[in-house]
Scaffold this motif. Structure first.
Motif, PDB file in Angstrom:
ATOM      1  N   ARG A  87      -6.979  17.782   1.046  1.00 38.84           N
ATOM      2  CA  ARG A  87      -5.813  17.530   2.147  1.00 38.84           C
ATOM      3  C   ARG A  87      -4.598  18.233   1.936  1.00 38.84           C
ATOM      4  O   ARG A  87      -4.098  18.334   1.008  1.00 38.84           O
ATOM      5  CB  ARG A  87      -5.853  15.943   2.248  1.00 38.84           C
ATOM      6  N   ARG A 121      -7.160   1.908  -4.559  1.00 36.39           N
ATOM      7  CA  ARG A 121      -6.850   0.831  -3.504  1.00 36.39           C
ATOM      8  C   ARG A 121      -6.951  -0.611  -4.267  1.00 36.39           C
ATOM      9  O   ARG A 121      -7.674  -0.608  -5.159  1.00 36.39           O
ATOM     10  CB  ARG A 121      -7.495   0.751  -2.209  1.00 36.39           C
ATOM     11  N   THR A 131     -10.769  13.220  -4.622  1.00 36.16           N
ATOM     12  CA  THR A 131      -9.583  12.528  -4.043  1.00 36.16           C
ATOM     13  C   THR A 131      -9.084  13.272  -2.746  1.00 36.16           C
ATOM     14  O   THR A 131      -8.165  12.758  -2.145  1.00 36.16           O
ATOM     15  CB  THR A 131      -8.676  12.225  -5.079  1.00 36.16           C
ATOM     16  N   SER A 165      -6.762  15.790  -3.519  1.00 36.54           N
ATOM     17  CA  SER A 165      -5.574  16.240  -4.226  1.00 36.54           C
ATOM     18  C   SER A 165      -5.793  16.536  -5.684  1.00 36.54           C
ATOM     19  O   SER A 165      -6.376  15.760  -6.497  1.00 36.54           O
ATOM     20  CB  SER A 165      -4.163  15.601  -3.792  1.00 36.54           C
ATOM     21  N   ARG A 216       3.736  10.005  -8.363  1.00 38.82           N
ATOM     22  CA  ARG A 216       4.820  10.999  -8.676  1.00 38.82           C
ATOM     23  C   ARG A 216       5.514  10.372  -9.838  1.00 38.82           C
ATOM     24  O   ARG A 216       6.590  10.824 -10.183  1.00 38.82           O
ATOM     25  CB  ARG A 216       5.769  10.890  -7.377  1.00 38.82           C
ATOM     26  N   PRO A 220       1.098   6.102  -3.045  1.00 35.25           N
ATOM     27  CA  PRO A 220       1.168   7.282  -3.278  1.00 35.25           C
ATOM     28  C   PRO A 220       2.705   7.519  -4.172  1.00 35.25           C
ATOM     29  O   PRO A 220       2.649   8.699  -4.728  1.00 35.25           O
ATOM     30  CB  PRO A 220       1.452   7.855  -1.626  1.00 35.25           C
ATOM     31  N   TYR A 221       3.444   6.906  -4.260  1.00 37.25           N
ATOM     32  CA  TYR A 221       4.614   6.982  -4.854  1.00 37.25           C
ATOM     33  C   TYR A 221       4.306   6.817  -6.277  1.00 37.25           C
ATOM     34  O   TYR A 221       4.730   7.450  -7.203  1.00 37.25           O
ATOM     35  CB  TYR A 221       5.685   5.874  -4.512  1.00 37.25           C
ATOM     36  N   PRO A 247       4.335   5.968   4.554  1.00 41.83           N
ATOM     37  CA  PRO A 247       5.312   5.801   3.476  1.00 41.83           C
ATOM     38  C   PRO A 247       6.847   6.442   3.466  1.00 41.83           C
ATOM     39  O   PRO A 247       7.784   5.616   3.671  1.00 41.83           O
ATOM     40  CB  PRO A 247       4.609   6.010   2.212  1.00 41.83           C
ATOM     41  N   MET A 252      -1.677  14.849  -6.830  1.00 44.45           N
ATOM     42  CA  MET A 252      -1.178  13.385  -6.156  1.00 44.45           C
ATOM     43  C   MET A 252      -2.247  12.894  -5.486  1.00 44.45           C
ATOM     44  O   MET A 252      -2.544  12.885  -4.448  1.00 44.45           O
ATOM     45  CB  MET A 252      -0.250  13.856  -4.945  1.00 44.45           C
ATOM     46  N   CYS A 253      -3.375  11.981  -6.325  1.00 46.52           N
ATOM     47  CA  CYS A 253      -4.535  11.641  -6.004  1.00 46.52           C
ATOM     48  C   CYS A 253      -4.290  10.499  -5.030  1.00 46.52           C
ATOM     49  O   CYS A 253      -5.311  10.539  -4.136  1.00 46.52           O
ATOM     50  CB  CYS A 253      -5.453  11.316  -7.008  1.00 46.52           C
ATOM     51  N   ASN A 254      -3.470   9.625  -5.111  1.00 49.76           N
ATOM     52  CA  ASN A 254      -3.491   8.430  -4.270  1.00 49.76           C
ATOM     53  C   ASN A 254      -5.095   8.099  -4.003  1.00 49.76           C
ATOM     54  O   ASN A 254      -5.393   7.945  -2.957  1.00 49.76           O
ATOM     55  CB  ASN A 254      -2.752   9.054  -2.914  1.00 49.76           C
ATOM     56  N   LEU A 300       0.788  -1.145  -0.130  1.00 47.91           N
ATOM     57  CA  LEU A 300       0.079   0.052   0.086  1.00 47.91           C
ATOM     58  C   LEU A 300       0.857   1.094   0.033  1.00 47.91           C
ATOM     59  O   LEU A 300       0.357   2.381  -0.746  1.00 47.91           O
ATOM     60  CB  LEU A 300      -0.907   0.143   1.438  1.00 47.91           C
ATOM     61  N   ALA A 301       1.983   1.182   0.625  1.00 49.12           N
ATOM     62  CA  ALA A 301       2.910   2.397   0.569  1.00 49.12           C
ATOM     63  C   ALA A 301       3.496   2.806  -0.454  1.00 49.12           C
ATOM     64  O   ALA A 301       3.781   3.888  -0.688  1.00 49.12           O
ATOM     65  CB  ALA A 301       3.867   2.070   1.780  1.00 49.12           C
TER      66      ALA A 301
END
Lengths: 390, 209, 218
Positions: free
Chosen positions: B44, A178, A168, A170, A87, A83-84, B73, A173-175, A79-80
């Protein structure tokens, strides 16, 4: 002997760009375009050898933005890394999210609920429209039309990006996605505002086309420049609008039918000549097809859950195995190759970056062209350095 | 005719130029900072810690479970667990963070800490004007700087905060009901013990004994 | 499309003596792969590309994997002669003892290619090759002469994993700079201690930053 064999020989000969012979007596000039060149969209260098104005050799130099995204992801939980992925190609974070989620879903055999599938299609197509609008804007700006088409593209993109932000949280950087679904549900009000934005898009594309398509300067600069032949394009793993502008009918939305793309009617625009103008035109037509998909998807979105009930946010450990998942991102085929060894982190995490691989034939396209056209050809590839260098 | 395309394009720019004086749709920029576009409810920026009541130290929802620290992260969260316990919103004694730092120069606003938090203690702020002249200390927020009241949370994310409050209230009600039932049962039991009723048959198998 | 086993049979028919091995993938994706012997790989790749039925003309993804040395420990029963004192007299006695033995399976680097067919619209066919070890036998044949699309990706694998692709027309580092030593994507890569101070006041980062500062001060 046979036709097939001569073709094979031709393909084998393509592992290098052709050698160029200098014309006349003059000395060759070596220049470095970049890393801080206004046309390189970031930090990217091309070592160009010139014979007068003619390009004799062009060597792209990468790595100025290299941060070893793959290594970071191998040291982090599944999951971590989500968000990367935003980018990588920061213009199309939602497509990147989808590609990564798709690869992980393949790895663990997860199903995605109907509603989430629709949301993903809607967001991916909105991403495609805003990416193509902006990339055309940048292309035209590099040609010398400083600002106007780019600002029109950005004005429209702003509306789409606002939609992303209101959903989202943002703008870029929507992230958002899932494994097994999406993070937050779309509200009725959001769908209504999305419909309003989509209803305004055809007028925008019309305006954009009126501004550009028949413009004589654009035609003079773009037509016949940076020609890429279809079989070389396939052999060099070129994907996305660049490949289709060369006339190869290969759209992963049609070939793989991932997600629910088999439910929508849309055409795949193809080019004839494989020059910069065709690439521009293919992008414009793809925007129109994306609008068509959105017009079908927005009213059809069903009610229901947005996450697979079996999906786990924490303690996610896929069984050992590997999977390669790919989608048709706005820039081309974006793939993720994952190997799990049963631990919470991927053993191998690989991004197949369309931007980098599409640059393989940059030299072939530029040879023999004027140095001023290098900027244009490079712009027509449509890259983002965050994805090239990773 | 040569030049027709250019003229057509010029007409388009002229339309936009004239239109920008009358149509909001054609002029989308604003003069920041005098004019501002309201932020979206879902927007956010960086995380903050929610507290209930008026005292941030007493009302802090965080129980220093360190899940967010582990899942973050870029590893921008640093938590030190307290030695003693303080009562949480239901009255149950819980640990609290003796130290809770978020380095916003490292944070990438991904919201994963919010998603994994089981105590509704960490939420995303919408404040974005965080410029400071100290690159290191100024961007390292400690728990006092991070603590924001539940009212503030309601102001910036009304819908989400209502949902959270409803969930917490139902949890609290359930906990209270359970405590009440337990108290009643205890009272009944002590009453039973004091005055054993002969009418009630004794359990055949001694589960409790 | 042919199944992976059928492709294996086709390869063996077309390239006699090709050492092709089926590698099963237990994940639900069921993308099984074929392991090629490096010495025949170019021939096999050319067959895969030019065979009219397979027509794998599109090499989508090329990547490397680093497999470290694997250590297995297994318990073995061994007979041993032990000197024991029985009835006050020392005498040798034979005993069966359990012993833990360690066996090391040497690691290797692996290159993986994902092939598709643009002409036929099928795929992926996954092929992989292994190097002899991780240190000095790291050469594999380059498939760039077959698929130009592998050019940058093989360069990237060379750069980040250190697999040397023989026959690659322009094998240089792609992302790291030319003078760089080591291969960052290898699992045993140690980061150099030359980064900027980060303000994060905790973690291994702080310890290393302090160590670095102390070193720099000397």
């Amino acid at each position: 002997m046979s036709v097939a064999e001569t073709k094979a020989e031709k393909l084998d000969g393509w592992n290098r760009p052709p050698a160029m012979e200098p014309e006349g007596e003059g000395e060759l000039l070596e220049i470095a375009m970049g890393p801080h060149h206004p046309s390189t969209h970031g930090v990217f260098r091309m070592d160009v050898t010139l014979d007068g104005e003619r390009v004799m050799r062009l060597k792209p130099v990468f790595g100025y933005l290299h941060r070893n995204h793959e290594k970071i992801a191998e040291g982090a939980a599944y999951l971590a890394s989500m968000p990367y992925t935003d980018r990588l190609d920061y213009f199309c974070s939602l497509s990147n999210n989808w590609a990564y989620a798709l690869a992980v879903e393949k790895l663990v055999g997860q199903q995605v609920p109907e509603r989430a599938q629709y949301i993903r299609v809607i967001l991916a197509e909105l991403t495609r429209i805003q990416n193509h609008a902006a990339s055309i804007g940048f292309l035209i700006q590099e040609m010398g039309a400083s600002g106007t088409p780019l600002m029109y593209a950005f004005r429209q993109r702003e509306k789409i990006v606002d939609l992303f932000e209101s959903l989202t949280g943002s703008r870029m950087m929507c992230n958002y996605m899932r494994f097994g679904g999406c993070r937050v549900d779309v509200s009725a009000a959001w769908l209504e505002s999305a419909r309003t934005v989509v209803a305004g898009l055809p007028a925008f594309v019309d305006e954009f086309e009126a501004l550009l398509t028949t413009n004589e300067i654009l035609m003079a600069r773009c037509q016949g420049v940076g020609v890429l032949k279809a079989d070389l394009a396939v052999n060099a793993s070129v994907t996305g609008p660049l490949l289709r502008a060369s006339g190869v009918n290969y759209d992963i939305r049609k070939v793989d039918r991932y997600g629910i793309y088999d439910r929508f009617k849309f055409r795949v625009p193809l080019g004839d000549h494989g020059d910069v103008y065709d690439r521009y035109m293919v992008r414009v037509l793809e925007m129109r097809e994306s609008i068509r998909i959105l017009e079908q998807a927005l009213p059809a979105i069903p009610a229901g859950p947005i996450m697979d009930p079996k999906a786990k946010l924490r303690g996610f450990r896929p069984k050992p195995g590997e999977a390669y998942g790919r989608i048709e991102a706005p820039k081309g085929e974006l793939g993720f190759y994952l190997i799990s060894d049963g631990s919470p982190n991927p053993y191998r995490y690989r991004v197949r970056p369309p931007s980098l691989i599409n640059l393989t034939i940059l030299e072939d396209m530029c040879l023999g062209q004027n140095v001023a056209d290098v900027v244009l050809i490079f712009g027509s590839v449509d890259i983002v350095l965050g994805e090239v260098d990773r | 005719m040569l030049g027709e395309g250019i003229l057509k394009g010029m007409a388009e720019t002229a339309k936009n130029f004239a239109g920008s004086f009358v149509s909001e749709d054609r002029l989308t920029t604003v003069e920041y900072p005098e004019q501002r576009i309201p932020t979206f409810e879902n927007a956010r920026v960086f995380p903050f810690l929610v507290y209930d009541g008026s005292d941030w130290a007493a009302g802090m929802r965080c129980v220093a479970c360190q899940i967010c620290e582990k899942e973050c992260p870029p590893k921008c969260i640093y938590i030190e667990k307290s030695q003693d316990k303080k009562p949480d919103f239901v009255g149950k004694p819980q640990f609290y963070p003796a130290r809770f730092d978020i380095d916003v120069s490292v944070c990438m606003s991904c919201q994963i800490c919010v998603e994994v938090c089981p105590f509704e203690a960490i939420k995303m702020d919408t404040e974005f004007e965080l410029a400071t002249d100290n690159r290191f200390g100024g961007l390292l927020l400690d728990r006092e700087e991070l603590a924001k009241s539940n009212e503030y949370y309601h102001r910036i994310h009304p819908t989400e905060a209502d949902e959270v409050d409803a969930r917490l209230n139902s949890e609290k009600a359930a906990a209270e009901a359970k405590a009440k039932a337990a108290a009643q049962a205890a009272a009944a039991k002590s009453a039973d013990a004091a005055k054993p009723s002969p009418a009630k048959p004794a359990p055949s198998t001694g589960g409790e004994d | 499309m042919k199944s992976v086993e059928e492709i294996k049979t086709a390869i063996e028919a077309a390239v006699p003596g090709a050492g092709v091995e089926f590698v099963s993938n237990p994940s639900p994706s069921a993308q099984h792969s074929l392991r090629l012997a490096p010495d025949r790989a170019v021939e096999i790749a050319r067959f895969l590309r030019d065979d009219p039925e397979l027509a794998l003309d599109f090499c989508s993804n090329v990547t490397g994997i680093d497999w470290l040395d694997k250590e297995f420990s297994e318990k073995v029963k061994v007979k041993r002669t032990v000197t024991k004192t029985i009835d006050g007299v020392e005498q040798p006695v034979e005993e069966t003892v359990e012993e833990t033995r360690k066996r090391v399976e040497p690691g290797y680097l692996e290159a993986v290619y994902h092939l598709y067919s643009v002409a036929k619209g099928h795929g992926p066919v996954v092929i992989r090759m292994r190097t002899g070890n991780r240190s000095d036998r790291v050469e594999l044949p380059s498939l760039t002469p077959i698929w130009r699309g592998a050019e940058f990706q093989e360069r990237e694998v060379f750069d980040l994993y250190g697999i040397v692709f023989k026959g690659h027309p322009d094998l240089r580092r792609l992302l790291m700079w030319d003078g760089f030593k080591d291969h960052p994507m290898r699992k045993d890569y140690v980061e150099p201690d030359d980064y900027e101070y980060e303000p994060t006041p905790h973690d291994a980062v702080l310890k290393r930053a302090q160590a670095h500062k102390a070193m720099a001060g000397k």
